[in-house]
Scaffold this active site. Sequence first.
Site, PDB file in Angstrom:
ATOM      1  N   SER A 137     -68.253 -25.049  12.633  1.00 23.62           N
ATOM      2  CA  SER A 137     -67.779 -23.877  12.276  1.00 23.62           C
ATOM      3  C   SER A 137     -69.076 -22.922  11.772  1.00 23.62           C
ATOM      4  O   SER A 137     -70.108 -23.788  11.229  1.00 23.62           O
ATOM      5  CB  SER A 137     -66.772 -23.506  11.227  1.00 23.62           C
ATOM      6  N   TYR A 150     -62.712 -26.998   3.391  1.00 22.11           N
ATOM      7  CA  TYR A 150     -62.789 -26.532   4.838  1.00 22.11           C
ATOM      8  C   TYR A 150     -64.222 -26.509   5.195  1.00 22.11           C
ATOM      9  O   TYR A 150     -64.805 -27.150   6.089  1.00 22.11           O
ATOM     10  CB  TYR A 150     -61.838 -25.361   5.268  1.00 22.11           C
TER      11      TYR A 150
END
Length: 248
Positions: A137, A150
């Site tokens: 990400s 995350y």
Amino acid sequence: MNPTGNTILITGGGSGIGRELALRFAGLGNKVIVAGRRAAALDEVAAAAPGIATALLDIADGDAIPGFAEQLIRDHPELNVVIHNAGIMIAEDLAGDFLATAEASVATNLLGPIRLTSALLPHLRTRRNAAIVTVSSGLAFVPLAATPTYSATKAAIHSWSQSLRHRLAGDGIEVIELAPPGVQTDLMPGHAADPNMMPLDDFMDETMALFATQPTPAEICVERVGILRNAERGGQFDRVFAMLNGAA
């Protein structure tokens, strides 16, 4: 990575980016297996395009992965590409009990790809044109404070991908990291309709063009994620962190 002629496993293939990767790669003439927890979602993807098979898997269940891998290889012995797309993104309330969320994030986003790679690597070493695609990400490079675990798991996936690429180079196995920006999917509530997120079709068009580049880049980074990917190397980390988290 060859753009066609592969047998590809995509985890988290029932929705969002995983679903679109499945449809796009199947459209290029690849055989695709979509894996995930929801049979109905997987069946819908398989019905949308020829050349897509399904397999049930809860990537967070470490005990299930060895048996899943054995069955997968029996059913699809030509498997040569794995795309580790399954992931969860959950905001954490640090004033409450956030440990369960943090542990689930680590089990799904980090341990899942590591465990599945461990189970499939002996087979991939026997296949020509083998590739492992990890999905990190933009938040691997500049974290979103609302989702600390995350972001940390995606930073770990980036680091792990670099080491894996180095270690497997002699085996002829490509390791490619896909690092999306925020994309209009259901990864978090509200993302699909958020105008600040990148439209899914635009993301996929740019991503598939990068996958088609020969040789395939070690990192698949669309232009929009560049501000996060390059923040630290450009000496802009503090500014981008403040911008990202001031708007969060």
